[in-house]
Write an enzyme that holds these catalytic residues in place. Structure first.
Site, PDB file in Angstrom:
ATOM      1  N   SER A 126      -3.745  -9.371   7.615  1.00  0.00           N
ATOM      2  CA  SER A 126      -3.187  -8.030   7.734  1.00  0.00           C
ATOM      3  C   SER A 126      -2.566  -7.932   9.132  1.00  0.00           C
ATOM      4  O   SER A 126      -3.210  -8.220  10.134  1.00  0.00           O
ATOM      5  CB  SER A 126      -4.314  -7.004   7.572  1.00  0.00           C
ATOM      6  OG  SER A 126      -3.971  -5.828   8.262  1.00  0.00           O
ATOM      7  N   ARG A 152       0.719   4.927  16.880  1.00  0.00           N
ATOM      8  CA  ARG A 152       0.298   5.917  15.876  1.00  0.00           C
ATOM      9  C   ARG A 152       0.621   7.364  16.244  1.00  0.00           C
ATOM     10  O   ARG A 152       1.126   8.112  15.401  1.00  0.00           O
ATOM     11  CB  ARG A 152      -1.196   5.768  15.550  1.00  0.00           C
ATOM     12  CG  ARG A 152      -1.584   4.388  15.025  1.00  0.00           C
ATOM     13  CD  ARG A 152      -0.635   3.870  13.992  1.00  0.00           C
ATOM     14  NE  ARG A 152      -1.091   2.639  13.370  1.00  0.00           N
ATOM     15  CZ  ARG A 152      -0.379   1.963  12.483  1.00  0.00           C
ATOM     16  NH1 ARG A 152       0.827   2.385  12.118  1.00  0.00           N
ATOM     17  NH2 ARG A 152      -0.844   0.863  11.961  1.00  0.00           N
ATOM     18  N   ASP A 204       0.818  -1.221   0.000  1.00  0.00           N
ATOM     19  CA  ASP A 204       0.000   0.000   0.000  1.00  0.00           C
ATOM     20  C   ASP A 204       0.847   1.264   0.000  1.00  0.00           C
ATOM     21  O   ASP A 204       0.657   2.153  -0.832  1.00  0.00           O
ATOM     22  CB  ASP A 204      -0.918   0.052   1.234  1.00  0.00           C
ATOM     23  CG  ASP A 204      -2.090  -0.910   1.122  1.00  0.00           C
ATOM     24  OD1 ASP A 204      -2.409  -1.344  -0.001  1.00  0.00           O
ATOM     25  OD2 ASP A 204      -2.686  -1.226   2.175  1.00  0.00           O
TER      26      ASP A 204
END
Ligand code: ARG
Length: 393
Positions: A177, A96, A13
């Protein structure tokens, strides 16, 4: 030329995103964060850098952020006992905001007015990246290529990558994933989407199957000082090394697996499995020590704060004022969280079996049913009358 800083993982990606952003007229600077993800076989950061460059990046930043991740993100969550929906120890969610922090920092350094990430439009991570970026610098633009580009499938992305000679190893079919860092692994998609199926053994990366581990228990002792894990079995470690060490021991004994159907922020229920051996061991030990040294009211109030803390982490609100205020509260609660907890790791379980602390509030002469008893039982009668009085009509 417009500049964008992209959070780059080296996967399909984000590699397609480099090329795609270039086609939108951007100079693309890639940022690779090392959070202890352990790269795939045959991968190293050099190979990832090469890939970013051949996809069209003008520059690649690679930063080892493991110590900062451990000290400034994992440790506060551990002190807070933050756990989402009773099972998820938040490894992905904690990473994150740290990545966002560096995206913003590099954007400033490079005078880029845009940052980008490779998240889909269905998950929590897009929220965490964008809310964190927005808090740190509301003037930055954010692009999420995967949300807007034209590719409909992995096959179309592979075709695109091949067309531009982006060196992606597509030979292995990706059954899941996966997001991984030093605090844990999150695994979803593929056969895991079928809730009626037990996760196959091949889905797990760092824990042995509890069915096949040693039939002998392993005892370990964790020593904390002010809420911070400092020693394992009497040996001092730096926090990052301590966590790696516990991942190994825990993994060998099948500790730290969970299987959860969770509520995502975007309103979807999803099934994800997690592996977090070190996190599981440290949470278990830390909570056990707190139950020894915190008084009842503080402990019960802290449980409420833990719940809120976990939501803030999960919801991408790491840099919110409420989260930093809760950190101040949590840090104050850790004043007496010093002592040792002995745990038994056995066939996937991790249970405390012994504890000691010089700040312990446990008084054997009060709790004992033996002859050393010092508790004045006569006082109980009056206490109970007054305690129950308000509820009588
Ligand atoms: N559900 C977890 C979270 O929202 C992990 C998300 C990423 N999972 C993955 N397999 N890439 O924090």
């Amino acid at each position: 030329m417009k500049k964008v800083v992209l959070a780059y993982s080296g996967g399909l990606d984000t590699s397609c995103a480099v090329r795609w952003l270039k086609e939108q007229g951007y100079e693309v600077i890639c940022f690779v964060a090392d959070l202890g993800q352990g790269l795939g076989s045959g991968e190293d950061f050099g190979a990832i850098e090469e890939r970013a460059l051949s996809a069209g990046a003008s520059k690649v930043y690679i930063k080892d952020l493991q110590d900062e991740f451990v000290e400034d993100f994992i440790l506060p969550a551990l002190k807070a006992n933050a756990i989402y929906e009773g099972k998820y120890l938040l490894a992905t969610a904690l990473g994150r905001p740290l990545i966002a922090k560096y995206l913003v920092q590099i954007a400033h350094k490079e005078k880029a007015d845009t940052v980008a990430h490779g998240c889909t439009g269905k998950g929590n991570d897009q929220v965490r990246f964008e809310v964190s970026t927005g808090i740190l610098d509301p003037a930055l633009n954010i692009i999420a290529p995967v949300r807007v580009w034209e590719f409909k499938s992995r096959e179309e992305e592979i075709e695109y990558a091949q067309m531009y000679n982006i060196p992606i190893d597509v030979s292995k079919k990706k059954p899941y994933s996966i997001d991984r860092n030093i605090w844990g692994i999150s695994i979803e998609a593929g056969v895991l989407e079928n809730l009626e199926t037990e996760p196959p053994e091949d889905a797990y990366l760092i824990t042995k199957s509890p069915t096949h581990v040693s039939t002998y228990p392993k005892y370990i002792e964790v020593y904390f000082q002010g809420g911070v894990p400092k020693k394992i079995d009497g040996k001092a470690y730096k926090l990052t090394a301590l966590i790696s060490h516990l991942n190994e021991i825990g993994g060998l004994h099948g500790v730290g697996r969970t299987d959860l159907v969770e509520n995502r922020l975007v309103g979807i229920k999803s099934r994800e499995i997690y592996e977090a051996p070190a996190a599981t061991i440290l949470y278990t030990a830390h909570k056990e020590l707190e139950s020894l040294v915190l008084d009842r009211e503080l402990m019960h109030f802290k449980e409420i704060a833990s719940l809120k803390y976990s939501e803030l982490v999960y919801y991408g609100l790491w840099f919110s004022h409420l989260k930093t205020s809760l950190d101040a509260f949590v840090n104050s609660t850790q004043k007496f969280v010093t002592g040792s907890i002995k745990l038994k790791l056995f066939k996937g379980s991790c249970v405390p079996v012994a504890r000691k602390s010089s700040f312990s509030l446990y008084k054997k002469e009060l709790s004992t049913y033996g002859k050393e008893d010092k508790f004045n039982q006569q006082l109980a009668e009056g206490f109970i009358k007054i305690w129950g009085m308000p509820y009588q009509r």
